[in-house]
Motif scaffolding. Structure first.
Motif, PDB file in Angstrom:
ATOM      1  N   UNK A  56       4.023   2.998  -5.676  1.00 25.63           N
ATOM      2  CA  UNK A  56       3.628   1.585  -6.969  1.00 25.63           C
ATOM      3  C   UNK A  56       4.727   0.287  -6.530  1.00 25.63           C
ATOM      4  N   UNK A  57       4.171  -0.344  -5.856  1.00 22.85           N
ATOM      5  CA  UNK A  57       5.033  -1.185  -5.688  1.00 22.85           C
ATOM      6  C   UNK A  57       4.318  -3.098  -6.425  1.00 22.85           C
ATOM      7  N   UNK A  58       5.721  -3.802  -6.231  1.00 24.46           N
ATOM      8  CA  UNK A  58       5.994  -4.848  -7.167  1.00 24.46           C
ATOM      9  C   UNK A  58       7.016  -5.628  -5.878  1.00 24.46           C
ATOM     10  N   UNK A  59       6.470  -7.353  -6.204  1.00 24.06           N
ATOM     11  CA  UNK A  59       7.004  -8.089  -5.208  1.00 24.06           C
ATOM     12  C   UNK A  59       7.458  -9.125  -5.670  1.00 24.06           C
ATOM     13  N   UNK A  60       8.436  -9.957  -5.884  1.00 18.50           N
ATOM     14  CA  UNK A  60       9.026 -11.411  -5.935  1.00 18.50           C
ATOM     15  C   UNK A  60       7.971 -12.370  -5.081  1.00 18.50           C
ATOM     16  N   UNK A  61       6.703 -13.292  -5.708  1.00 21.76           N
ATOM     17  CA  UNK A  61       6.003 -14.115  -5.435  1.00 21.76           C
ATOM     18  C   UNK A  61       6.667 -14.710  -3.562  1.00 21.76           C
ATOM     19  N   UNK A  62       8.304 -15.092  -3.935  1.00 26.68           N
ATOM     20  CA  UNK A  62       8.587 -15.347  -2.275  1.00 26.68           C
ATOM     21  C   UNK A  62       8.477 -14.917  -1.350  1.00 26.68           C
ATOM     22  N   UNK A  63       7.474 -13.704  -1.654  1.00 21.58           N
ATOM     23  CA  UNK A  63       8.062 -12.432  -0.339  1.00 21.58           C
ATOM     24  C   UNK A  63       6.689 -11.466  -0.609  1.00 21.58           C
ATOM     25  N   UNK A  64       6.009 -12.281  -1.299  1.00 19.60           N
ATOM     26  CA  UNK A  64       4.668 -11.219  -1.324  1.00 19.60           C
ATOM     27  C   UNK A  64       3.733 -12.003   0.523  1.00 19.60           C
ATOM     28  N   UNK A  65       3.448 -10.793   1.169  1.00 20.64           N
ATOM     29  CA  UNK A  65       2.369 -11.465   2.260  1.00 20.64           C
ATOM     30  C   UNK A  65       4.301 -11.063   3.646  1.00 20.64           C
ATOM     31  N   UNK A  66       5.015 -10.976   2.898  1.00 21.16           N
ATOM     32  CA  UNK A  66       5.659 -11.572   4.276  1.00 21.16           C
ATOM     33  C   UNK A  66       7.228  -9.729   4.014  1.00 21.16           C
ATOM     34  N   UNK A  67       6.995  -9.668   2.744  1.00 24.34           N
ATOM     35  CA  UNK A  67       8.347  -7.824   3.207  1.00 24.34           C
ATOM     36  C   UNK A  67       7.471  -6.943   2.558  1.00 24.34           C
ATOM     37  N   UNK A  68       7.756  -6.062   2.676  1.00 23.63           N
ATOM     38  CA  UNK A  68       6.922  -4.149   2.601  1.00 23.63           C
ATOM     39  C   UNK A  68       7.815  -3.501   1.959  1.00 23.63           C
ATOM     40  N   UNK A  69       7.855  -3.075   0.837  1.00 25.06           N
ATOM     41  CA  UNK A  69       8.886  -1.805   0.978  1.00 25.06           C
ATOM     42  C   UNK A  69       7.798  -0.567   0.916  1.00 25.06           C
ATOM     43  N   UNK A  70       9.227   0.587   1.420  1.00 17.92           N
ATOM     44  CA  UNK A  70       8.943   1.825   1.857  1.00 17.92           C
ATOM     45  C   UNK A  70       9.496   2.982   0.983  1.00 17.92           C
ATOM     46  N   UNK A  71       8.582   3.556   0.936  1.00 13.39           N
ATOM     47  CA  UNK A  71      10.231   4.696   0.823  1.00 13.39           C
ATOM     48  C   UNK A  71       9.448   6.653   1.562  1.00 13.39           C
ATOM     49  N   UNK A  72      10.365   7.021   2.067  1.00 14.78           N
ATOM     50  CA  UNK A  72      10.910   8.409   2.512  1.00 14.78           C
ATOM     51  C   UNK A  72      11.424   9.144   1.647  1.00 14.78           C
ATOM     52  N   UNK A  73      10.035  10.058   1.060  1.00 11.71           N
ATOM     53  CA  UNK A  73      11.005  10.814  -0.209  1.00 11.71           C
ATOM     54  C   UNK A  73      12.032  12.075   0.399  1.00 11.71           C
ATOM     55  N   UNK A  74      11.524  12.197   2.057  1.00 17.86           N
ATOM     56  CA  UNK A  74      11.936  13.357   2.626  1.00 17.86           C
ATOM     57  C   UNK A  74      13.088  12.637   3.705  1.00 17.86           C
ATOM     58  N   UNK A  75      13.051  11.561   3.713  1.00 18.88           N
ATOM     59  CA  UNK A  75      14.216  11.656   3.972  1.00 18.88           C
ATOM     60  C   UNK A  75      15.281  10.179   3.041  1.00 18.88           C
ATOM     61  N   UNK A  76      15.243  10.846   2.025  1.00 15.80           N
ATOM     62  CA  UNK A  76      15.815   9.962   0.825  1.00 15.80           C
ATOM     63  C   UNK A  76      16.195   8.163   1.476  1.00 15.80           C
ATOM     64  N   UNK A  77      15.252   7.963   2.076  1.00 20.12           N
ATOM     65  CA  UNK A  77      14.859   6.358   2.059  1.00 20.12           C
ATOM     66  C   UNK A  77      14.370   5.797   2.332  1.00 20.12           C
ATOM     67  N   UNK A  78      14.872   4.594   1.715  1.00 22.41           N
ATOM     68  CA  UNK A  78      13.653   3.026   0.705  1.00 22.41           C
ATOM     69  C   UNK A  78      14.186   2.330   2.023  1.00 22.41           C
ATOM     70  N   UNK A  79      13.615   1.511   2.693  1.00 23.42           N
ATOM     71  CA  UNK A  79      12.613   0.352   3.164  1.00 23.42           C
ATOM     72  C   UNK A  79      12.341  -1.013   3.043  1.00 23.42           C
ATOM     73  N   UNK A  80      13.215  -1.563   3.398  1.00 30.83           N
ATOM     74  CA  UNK A  80      12.493  -2.701   3.513  1.00 30.83           C
ATOM     75  C   UNK A  80      12.309  -3.681   4.465  1.00 30.83           C
TER      76      UNK A  80
END
Length: 121
Positions: A56-80
């Motif tokens: 589940x994701x949550x964004x600041x209003x200033x970045x909604x629609x432009x930024x995407x957060x995701x995570x790859x648990x297999x790689x232990x990596x989070x992206x923006x």
């Protein structure tokens, strides 16, 4: 303990894109939520986006629609993934992990060293 290392920052023109990565190591199993924060020049650190262990994701209003957060648990990596960058997005971006509290870290939060993102006109 958890160690976080960010990468992917840099200099980009307005309207451009960047993808930040945050690699976690150490006691991975205690991590629950992940987040990205940023500190613009002369300002306080602010929330950019968070993602729970259930994705589940949550964004600041200033970045909604432009930024995407995701995570790859297999790689232990989070992206923006950041699109349509603007000069006001210029900041040091920090990765954060929110984990089960331990005796060594009662607050349960861990932070990376930060990566600079600079957006020019």
């Amino acid at each position: 303990q958890v160690q976080l290392v960010e990468s992917g920052g840099g200099l980009v023109q307005a309207g451009g894109s960047l993808r930040l990565s945050c690699a976690a190591s150490g006691s991975i199993s205690i991590i629950r939520n992940m987040g990205w924060y940023r500190q613009p020049p002369g300002k306080q650190r602010e929330l950019v986006a968070t993602i729970t262990s259930g994705a589940s994701t949550n964004y600041a209003d200033s970045v909604k629609g432009r930024f995407t957060i995701s995570r790859d648990n297999a790689k232990n990596t989070t992206y923006l993934q950041m699109h349509s960058l603007q000069p006001e997005d210029t900041a040091v971006y920090y990765c954060a992990a929110f984990a089960i509290p331990t005796r060594a870290r009662p607050t349960g939060d861990y932070w990376g060293q930060g990566t600079q993102v600079t957006v020019t006109l």
